[in-house]
Structure formats: structure tokens, C-alpha cells
Design a protein around this motif. Structure first.
Motif, PDB file in Angstrom:
ATOM      1  N   GLU A 181      -1.703  -9.379  -5.608  1.00  0.00           N
ATOM      2  CA  GLU A 181      -3.007  -8.740  -5.738  1.00  0.00           C
ATOM      3  C   GLU A 181      -2.906  -7.244  -6.024  1.00  0.00           C
ATOM      4  O   GLU A 181      -3.708  -6.694  -6.780  1.00  0.00           O
ATOM      5  CB  GLU A 181      -3.826  -8.966  -4.455  1.00  0.00           C
ATOM      6  N   LYS A 182      -1.902  -6.577  -5.430  1.00  0.00           N
ATOM      7  CA  LYS A 182      -1.889  -5.112  -5.466  1.00  0.00           C
ATOM      8  C   LYS A 182      -0.818  -4.496  -6.373  1.00  0.00           C
ATOM      9  O   LYS A 182      -1.027  -3.409  -6.929  1.00  0.00           O
ATOM     10  CB  LYS A 182      -1.711  -4.563  -4.050  1.00  0.00           C
ATOM     11  N   LEU A 183       0.334  -5.139  -6.507  1.00  0.00           N
ATOM     12  CA  LEU A 183       1.457  -4.513  -7.212  1.00  0.00           C
ATOM     13  C   LEU A 183       1.711  -5.084  -8.605  1.00  0.00           C
ATOM     14  O   LEU A 183       2.264  -4.375  -9.461  1.00  0.00           O
ATOM     15  CB  LEU A 183       2.746  -4.626  -6.382  1.00  0.00           C
ATOM     16  N   CYS A 184       1.363  -6.322  -8.829  1.00  0.00           N
ATOM     17  CA  CYS A 184       1.622  -6.906 -10.145  1.00  0.00           C
ATOM     18  C   CYS A 184       0.877  -6.129 -11.229  1.00  0.00           C
ATOM     19  O   CYS A 184      -0.287  -5.766 -11.058  1.00  0.00           O
ATOM     20  CB  CYS A 184       1.204  -8.372 -10.169  1.00  0.00           C
ATOM     21  N   GLY A 185       1.568  -5.853 -12.311  1.00  0.00           N
ATOM     22  CA  GLY A 185       1.000  -5.094 -13.406  1.00  0.00           C
ATOM     23  C   GLY A 185       1.165  -3.598 -13.282  1.00  0.00           C
ATOM     24  O   GLY A 185       0.854  -2.858 -14.221  1.00  0.00           O
ATOM     25  N   LYS A 186       1.673  -3.129 -12.150  1.00  0.00           N
ATOM     26  CA  LYS A 186       1.887  -1.700 -11.956  1.00  0.00           C
ATOM     27  C   LYS A 186       3.233  -1.280 -12.552  1.00  0.00           C
ATOM     28  O   LYS A 186       4.058  -2.107 -12.930  1.00  0.00           O
ATOM     29  CB  LYS A 186       1.847  -1.343 -10.466  1.00  0.00           C
ATOM     30  N   ASN A 187       3.455   0.032 -12.614  1.00  0.00           N
ATOM     31  CA  ASN A 187       4.653   0.571 -13.243  1.00  0.00           C
ATOM     32  C   ASN A 187       5.835   0.577 -12.269  1.00  0.00           C
ATOM     33  O   ASN A 187       6.250   1.614 -11.755  1.00  0.00           O
ATOM     34  CB  ASN A 187       4.392   1.986 -13.754  1.00  0.00           C
ATOM     35  N   LEU A 188       6.350  -0.605 -11.995  1.00  0.00           N
ATOM     36  CA  LEU A 188       7.540  -0.742 -11.155  1.00  0.00           C
ATOM     37  C   LEU A 188       8.225  -2.056 -11.505  1.00  0.00           C
ATOM     38  O   LEU A 188       7.628  -2.946 -12.121  1.00  0.00           O
ATOM     39  CB  LEU A 188       7.200  -0.691  -9.673  1.00  0.00           C
ATOM     40  N   TYR A 189       9.477  -2.137 -11.107  1.00  0.00           N
ATOM     41  CA  TYR A 189      10.256  -3.362 -11.274  1.00  0.00           C
ATOM     42  C   TYR A 189      10.249  -4.151  -9.964  1.00  0.00           C
ATOM     43  O   TYR A 189      10.145  -3.586  -8.875  1.00  0.00           O
ATOM     44  CB  TYR A 189      11.710  -3.032 -11.618  1.00  0.00           C
ATOM     45  N   PHE A 190      10.391  -5.455 -10.077  1.00  0.00           N
ATOM     46  CA  PHE A 190      10.709  -6.325  -8.945  1.00  0.00           C
ATOM     47  C   PHE A 190      12.111  -6.886  -9.175  1.00  0.00           C
ATOM     48  O   PHE A 190      12.510  -7.118 -10.313  1.00  0.00           O
ATOM     49  CB  PHE A 190       9.750  -7.515  -8.854  1.00  0.00           C
ATOM     50  N   PRO A 232       4.957   9.629 -10.514  1.00  0.00           N
ATOM     51  CA  PRO A 232       4.750   8.772 -11.697  1.00  0.00           C
ATOM     52  C   PRO A 232       5.998   8.592 -12.554  1.00  0.00           C
ATOM     53  O   PRO A 232       6.064   7.644 -13.339  1.00  0.00           O
ATOM     54  CB  PRO A 232       3.642   9.502 -12.469  1.00  0.00           C
ATOM     55  N   LYS A 233       6.992   9.488 -12.438  1.00  0.00           N
ATOM     56  CA  LYS A 233       8.219   9.339 -13.232  1.00  0.00           C
ATOM     57  C   LYS A 233       9.267   8.476 -12.536  1.00  0.00           C
ATOM     58  O   LYS A 233      10.341   8.214 -13.095  1.00  0.00           O
ATOM     59  CB  LYS A 233       8.829  10.719 -13.533  1.00  0.00           C
ATOM     60  N   LEU A 234       8.986   8.033 -11.317  1.00  0.00           N
ATOM     61  CA  LEU A 234       9.956   7.274 -10.532  1.00  0.00           C
ATOM     62  C   LEU A 234      10.213   5.906 -11.153  1.00  0.00           C
ATOM     63  O   LEU A 234       9.283   5.171 -11.481  1.00  0.00           O
ATOM     64  CB  LEU A 234       9.424   7.091  -9.109  1.00  0.00           C
ATOM     65  N   THR A 235      11.501   5.575 -11.325  1.00  0.00           N
ATOM     66  CA  THR A 235      11.893   4.221 -11.728  1.00  0.00           C
ATOM     67  C   THR A 235      12.188   3.444 -10.455  1.00  0.00           C
ATOM     68  O   THR A 235      13.266   3.560  -9.867  1.00  0.00           O
ATOM     69  CB  THR A 235      13.132   4.242 -12.637  1.00  0.00           C
ATOM     70  N   ASP A 255       0.824  -1.212   0.000  1.00  0.00           N
ATOM     71  CA  ASP A 255       0.000   0.000   0.000  1.00  0.00           C
ATOM     72  C   ASP A 255       0.858   1.262   0.000  1.00  0.00           C
ATOM     73  O   ASP A 255       0.531   2.244  -0.666  1.00  0.00           O
ATOM     74  CB  ASP A 255      -0.944   0.004   1.197  1.00  0.00           C
ATOM     75  N   MET A 256       1.949   1.251   0.757  1.00  0.00           N
ATOM     76  CA  MET A 256       2.858   2.401   0.758  1.00  0.00           C
ATOM     77  C   MET A 256       3.481   2.602  -0.617  1.00  0.00           C
ATOM     78  O   MET A 256       3.619   3.734  -1.091  1.00  0.00           O
ATOM     79  CB  MET A 256       3.953   2.199   1.806  1.00  0.00           C
ATOM     80  N   ILE A 257       3.846   1.508  -1.247  1.00  0.00           N
ATOM     81  CA  ILE A 257       4.447   1.583  -2.578  1.00  0.00           C
ATOM     82  C   ILE A 257       3.451   2.153  -3.582  1.00  0.00           C
ATOM     83  O   ILE A 257       3.792   3.021  -4.405  1.00  0.00           O
ATOM     84  CB  ILE A 257       4.957   0.199  -3.014  1.00  0.00           C
ATOM     85  N   LEU A 258       2.210   1.713  -3.525  1.00  0.00           N
ATOM     86  CA  LEU A 258       1.183   2.255  -4.411  1.00  0.00           C
ATOM     87  C   LEU A 258       1.004   3.753  -4.194  1.00  0.00           C
ATOM     88  O   LEU A 258       0.830   4.516  -5.156  1.00  0.00           O
ATOM     89  CB  LEU A 258      -0.149   1.537  -4.173  1.00  0.00           C
ATOM     90  N   ASP A 259       1.055   4.195  -2.962  1.00  0.00           N
ATOM     91  CA  ASP A 259       0.927   5.616  -2.643  1.00  0.00           C
ATOM     92  C   ASP A 259       2.066   6.409  -3.279  1.00  0.00           C
ATOM     93  O   ASP A 259       1.853   7.462  -3.895  1.00  0.00           O
ATOM     94  CB  ASP A 259       0.927   5.793  -1.117  1.00  0.00           C
ATOM     95  N   VAL A 260       3.290   5.889  -3.155  1.00  0.00           N
ATOM     96  CA  VAL A 260       4.454   6.570  -3.746  1.00  0.00           C
ATOM     97  C   VAL A 260       4.345   6.611  -5.270  1.00  0.00           C
ATOM     98  O   VAL A 260       4.604   7.649  -5.887  1.00  0.00           O
ATOM     99  CB  VAL A 260       5.759   5.876  -3.313  1.00  0.00           C
ATOM    100  N   LEU A 261       3.957   5.516  -5.885  1.00  0.00           N
ATOM    101  CA  LEU A 261       3.828   5.494  -7.344  1.00  0.00           C
ATOM    102  C   LEU A 261       2.805   6.510  -7.821  1.00  0.00           C
ATOM    103  O   LEU A 261       2.975   7.131  -8.879  1.00  0.00           O
ATOM    104  CB  LEU A 261       3.444   4.095  -7.822  1.00  0.00           C
ATOM    105  N   GLY A 262       1.745   6.705  -7.043  1.00  0.00           N
ATOM    106  CA  GLY A 262       0.750   7.695  -7.406  1.00  0.00           C
ATOM    107  C   GLY A 262       1.260   9.120  -7.316  1.00  0.00           C
ATOM    108  O   GLY A 262       0.874   9.983  -8.118  1.00  0.00           O
ATOM    109  N   ASN A 263       2.142   9.371  -6.365  1.00  0.00           N
ATOM    110  CA  ASN A 263       2.690  10.711  -6.171  1.00  0.00           C
ATOM    111  C   ASN A 263       3.896  11.006  -7.053  1.00  0.00           C
ATOM    112  O   ASN A 263       4.197  12.174  -7.319  1.00  0.00           O
ATOM    113  CB  ASN A 263       3.084  10.904  -4.697  1.00  0.00           C
TER     114      ASN A 263
END
Length: 266
Positions: free
Chosen positions: A186-195, A166-169, A156-164
Motif C-alpha cells: 500500500e505504501k512503498l510499491c511504486g516509490k523510488n527504492l529497490y526491494f 531524494p538522491k539515496l539509492t 512509514d519510516m522509510i517514506l520519511d527517509v526517502l522524502g529527506n
């Protein structure tokens, strides 16, 4: 070629003390002595061509020494060092810009050692700086034994950061969250970030089924092979990945092509 995107070393004079302290906290054995030469020896034996070294600060006073070591580590051609700054440091954009000019390609941050939640506003200066400079940011995610009762980088924290930002790699280590892999799926897969796959093997508690779910749901161009050496051997994590039967094209992306693209090595 294989690039290990998640390794750790320390200056030769500090390595015995640092490794001893971390072993006491984590309660796990190490695979080499924590030095640059020790890591290079392990990589050579394991058939790894290059490794990203993630240097990490835990307090504001360490920054200059840690980053001087990061810059010096570039002399080892097999190693690609990332730098680190504390979110409460002054002049973060200027510090990172100078390090980038010296050849440093990315930044590591460990929220649990700093003791600040990843989406806390005190993080924003660091997050804005790496976003504007285009420097990849690797963060520890999920459980860590240094902070067993509070996760400082949850999905949830990661999703919050990605929303704030958007240019973050962003590279969320340990497949997005140690011991939180079902929530990651459930929450992070498919979002704009790397694992990255650091320490992702049965020894850390992730099952083949949990790994398969994440790899199935997330873009294979946004997954990076990493071992977390000295805490795991590259071959240990490679075996976990191979058991998922992802196919040659996806495996090549994860083991090298994604890292080369992200680091500008193509």
C-alpha cells in the motif's frame, strides 16, 4: 547469470560463535557454516554466479575490523562485499569514501541491531554520506527477532527517509518489511527504492498472494534477487519467484540485470 544480492559471512575464526549466537536468537537452521568458502560452495551447488556479502556492525567499536574483513573478502572473485558503519561514528563521509576507493561498492545497515529508528536524526550523517557518494544502502526492514517488540525500519519510516534524501539509492531488504508486506504494497510499491527478496518464501510467512501484489505494483527494474543465505538457500527463494510467473524479461531483470546495473557490472 544469477546474482544473489543478500548473503552473510563471517571471518573463519568467528563464524562458529557468530552462527551459534544468531541461531539461538532466530531459532532457525543455517544452510552453510558462515565462512566465505562455505558460501562459495553453496553458491556453486545452487548455480549462483556471484553474491553480494552484507557485512554489518552492531556497535561503534566493530567498524574497523568489520570493514577490514569486507575489503579482504574481495579476494574471492565470486563475492562482492558491502561495508558497514555505525550511525554514531565520527567522520562517516571520510570512512566511506576511503572504503569506496578500496573497491567497496555499497553499505549495509541493520537498524534493529543498532537500536536506532531508520528515520531518527542520528541516522542523517550516514544517510547523507551514502547519498553524496552514490553508494547503494541495503537495510533490514520489518520484524526482526532481535527486537521483537519494535520495528526500527517500518514503511512509514522509510517514506520519511526517502522524502529527506531524494538522491539515496535505498534497497529495502525482505521485500520492504518482514511481516509488513500488505503495508508495503500500500505504501512503498511504486516509490523510488529497490526491494530485495531475501528470505522471501513461505517459510518466513509471506504468501504467494502477498508476493504477487508487491511484484505487480512495484517496478521490476527495482527488485533484486537475494536469498539471505545462510538462513535460506537461493533455490528456496528462486522457487518462490518462479511461482509468481513474472515472465522471462522481468525474471532476468530481477535475477541479474538490475544488480549488474546497480553495481556497475554492465
Amino acid at each position: 547469470m544469477i546474482i544473489d544480492f543478500h548473503t552473510h559471512i563471517f571471518p573463519d575464526s568467528l563464524a562458529p560463535k557468530a552462527i551459534g549466537a544468531l541461531q539461538k536468537t532466530a531459532g532457525m537452521p543455517v544452510m552453510f557454516d558462515g565462512t566465505a568458502n562455505g558460501l562459495i560452495g553453496l553458491l556453486t551447488v545452487e548455480g549462483i554466479d556471484k553474491a553480494v556479502v552484507l557485512n554489518t556492525v552492531t556497535n561503534e567499536r566493530q567498524v574497523d575490523n568489520v570493514n577490514a574483513f569486507a575489503v579482504d573478502t574481495q579476494k574471492h572473485g565470486k563475492l562482492i562485499p558491502f561495508c558497514s558503519v555505525h550511525p554514531l561514528n565520527e567522520n562517516i563521509p571520510e570512512r566511506l569514501s576511503e572504503l569506496k576507493s578500496k573497491g567497496i561498492l555499497g553499505v549495509k545497515h541493520h537498524p534493529d541491531y543498532v537500536g536506532i529508528d531508520f528515520n531518527d536524526r542520528r541516522m542523517f550523517s550516514l544517510l547523507e554520506a551514502v547519498s553524496e557518494l552514490g553508494m547503494p544502502l541495503v537495510i533490514h526492514t520489518g520484524y526482526d527477532p532481535v527486537s521483537p517488540d519494535h520495528v526500527h525500519a517500518s514503511p512509514d519510516m522509510i517514506l520519511d527517509v526517502l522524502g529527506n534524501f531524494p538522491k539515496l539509492t535505498l534497497i529495502a531488504a525482505h521485500l520492504g518489511g518482514v511481516a509488513h508486506w500488505d503495508e508495503v504494497a500500500e505504501k512503498l510499491c511504486g516509490k523510488n527504492l529497490y526491494f530485495d527478496t531475501a528470505f522471501c518464501c513461505e517459510r518466513v510467512g509471506i504468501t504467494k498472494e502477498q508476493g504477487k501484489k508487491i511484484f505487480t505494483r512495484h517496478d521490476h527494474e527495482k527488485i533484486l534477487f537475494g536469498s539471505d543465505a545462510p538462513w535460506a538457500k537461493p533455490s528456496e527463494v528462486l522457487s518462490f519467484i518462479e511461482a509468481l510467473n513474472l515472465g522471462d524479461e522481468s525474471t532476468e531483470k530481477i535475477l541479474s540485470k538490475n544488480a549488474k546495473r546497480l553495481l556497475g557490472l554492465l
